[in-house]
Design an enzyme around this catalytic site. Structure first.
Site, PDB file in Angstrom:
ATOM      1  N   GLN A   1      24.472  32.070  54.599  1.00 32.09           N
ATOM      2  CA  GLN A   1      23.478  32.709  53.798  1.00 32.09           C
ATOM      3  C   GLN A   1      22.955  31.499  53.508  1.00 32.09           C
ATOM      4  O   GLN A   1      23.238  30.306  53.736  1.00 32.09           O
ATOM      5  CB  GLN A   1      23.140  33.570  52.703  1.00 32.09           C
ATOM      6  CG  GLN A   1      23.330  35.249  53.702  1.00 32.09           C
ATOM      7  CD  GLN A   1      24.664  35.674  53.758  1.00 32.09           C
ATOM      8  OE1 GLN A   1      25.862  36.134  53.018  1.00 32.09           O
ATOM      9  NE2 GLN A   1      24.754  36.277  54.990  1.00 32.09           N
TER      10      GLN A   1
ATOM     11  N   LYS B   1      24.630  25.922  59.931  1.00 29.48           N
ATOM     12  CA  LYS B   1      25.889  25.991  58.827  1.00 29.48           C
ATOM     13  C   LYS B   1      26.705  25.836  60.458  1.00 29.48           C
ATOM     14  O   LYS B   1      27.832  25.153  60.768  1.00 29.48           O
ATOM     15  CB  LYS B   1      26.047  26.804  58.145  1.00 29.48           C
ATOM     16  CG  LYS B   1      25.275  26.723  57.115  1.00 29.48           C
ATOM     17  CD  LYS B   1      25.725  27.958  55.967  1.00 29.48           C
ATOM     18  CE  LYS B   1      25.062  29.108  56.101  1.00 29.48           C
ATOM     19  NZ  LYS B   1      23.727  29.312  56.616  1.00 29.48           N
TER      20      LYS B   1
ATOM     21  N   GLY C   1      24.378  35.124  60.069  1.00 35.90           N
ATOM     22  CA  GLY C   1      24.269  34.928  62.066  1.00 35.90           C
ATOM     23  C   GLY C   1      24.012  33.008  62.227  1.00 35.90           C
ATOM     24  O   GLY C   1      23.571  32.191  62.007  1.00 35.90           O
TER      25      GLY C   1
END
Length: 416
Positions: A220, A17, A41
């Site tokens: 996520q 992403k 992350g």
């Protein structure tokens, strides 16, 4: 009135992403994080330099963009203070919701202790305190970023909390700080972060009313959603697109285009069902070539083939308008590539994602592999077999692929 576009992970996180947000955000005025914490992350490569972002939105590399941490995020001030030191002159272009909940050191200690007690039944959390921070929020015992502006009162409130929960903390072996230690810590957080704390709900509303372009950056992935993911091996927030509305403070009517991020294969960190996991050489090659080690934890990711059943399910939950397929180049050189098109479940063939994912077996179809796509920037220049792979993903998921990444670099991206 403008609408906020949304970037959402459609698998078990780690889809890539950060690169897409970084690439697209040049066309936006504001980028907002809506849920999760520093368990996220997001890795961005630009001009050969690697940036690892965990709490700060991925639009931060563009100096003209306002970056917001929304109310749905749990914020670890200790970690955030360190993270923002990578960037210069953040004042005026970085804000934290005063309603975002605090994720403090004791939350991480509780998280790690509970995982140790579960042994082989551990969830596989990052140990960053995300779950305990959200648990305090839901049980109405949490504390919010706005409270940092009065560190003396917050310190007193936290010491009372520790006193009330002493037996629980003692059982877990969690050592609480002294009052003086805690107060010094909270004063430091106020000094470093106080200038960024704001009513971000009003900021976002004013931006929308002024026809500013806003991007919501999910963290996520959909299959880790607390309600719709592979429970209990999930994260502690709503990672689906609808979670972004509550996590930043807008209505569903104010969401514009939804871009779903998917890897050309599948990865998962931690425990839980993973039907297409490859335990052989192919999985090892994906891991090594794709550098599949967690941005946050450094843990090796489990790797396997693309699961079209799971992605179709997640795309429906998210209302995805188009996909961005990441890391297509990691599959360079495979003689054959596989796609899971259905599951075998209790003796039947099913094409949907069951709640009981532990007991499904993947049904694969094989496609011919290709030599190399790395660095290609036009769809027409892709090898024919790579095009066929993308088209088959579209057919099986019912969603078009609008973006294809062919290397970690920002420029190595096909926009159709």
């Amino acid at each position: 009135m403008n609408r906020a576009d949304l970037i959402v992970g459609v698998q078990w996180g780690d889809e890539g992403k950060g690169k897409i947000v970084d690439m697209l955000s040049a066309n936006y005025d504001m980028v907002c994080r809506c849920q999760g914490g520093h368990n996220a992350g997001h890795t961005i490569w630009t001009n050969g330099v690697k940036y690892a972002l965990h709490l700060v939105p991925s639009g931060v590399l563009h100096k003209n963009i306002i970056n917001i941490i929304g109310n749905g995020v749990v914020v670890c001030p200790e970690f955030l203070v360190k993270e923002i030191k990578q960037f210069e002159a953040l004042e005026g272009r970085f804000f934290i919701s005063d309603k975002a909940h605090l994720n403090l050191r004791h939350h991480a200690l509780i998280d790690q202790a509970k995982e140790r007690l579960k042994g082989k039944n551990a969830i596989g959390t990052t140990g960053k305190g995300i779950g305990p921070a959200y648990a305090d929020k839901i049980s109405r015992n949490g504390h919010r970023m706005g409270e940092l502006l009065d560190p003396e009162k917050l310190c007193d409130d936290l010491m009372n909390d520790f006193s009330e929960n002493k037996s629980f903390l003692d059982t877990l072996g969690v050592v609480i700080p002294s009052k003086n230690e805690l107060l010094d810590e909270l004063k430091l957080y106020k000094k470093e972060l106080g200038k960024f704390i704001a009513n971000t709900t009003q900021m976002v509303w004013k931006a929308l009313d002024s026809n500013k372009k806003i991007m919501l950056e999910g963290a996520q992935g959909t299959l880790l959603d607390i309600d719709h993911g592979t429970y209990p091996y999930v994260t502690s927030s709503n990672t689906i697109s609808a979670g972004s509305c509550s996590g930043i403070g807008i209505s569903p009517k104010e969401v514009g285009e939804v871009i779903g991020i998917i890897k050309a294969y599948t990865t998962r960190v931690g425990n839980g069902a993973f039907p297409t996991e490859d335990f052989g050489t192919d999985g090892d090659i994906m891991c090594e070539t794709g550098k599949e080690f967690g941005t946050t934890t450094g843990r090796k990711r489990r790797c396997g083939w693309f699961d079209a059943v799971a992605v179709k399910y997640a795309a429906r939950l998210d209302g995805v308008d188009k996909f961005a397929v990441m890391k297509l180049d990691v599959l360079d050189g495979f003689d054959k590539v596989k796609i899971c098109k259905a599951y075998e479940y209790k003796g039947e063939i099913i094409d949907y994602f069951p709640t009981d994912l532990e007991n499904v077996k993947p049904i694969y179809e094989e496609l011919e592999g290709w030599d190399k796509v790395e660095g290609i920037r036009k769809f027409d220049d892709l090898p024919q077999n790579a095009k066929a792979y993308i088209e088959r993903i579209e057919e099986l998921t019912g969603t078009k692929v609008g973006i294809i990444s062919t290397s970690p670099e920002r420029e190595d991206t096909i926009v159709r």
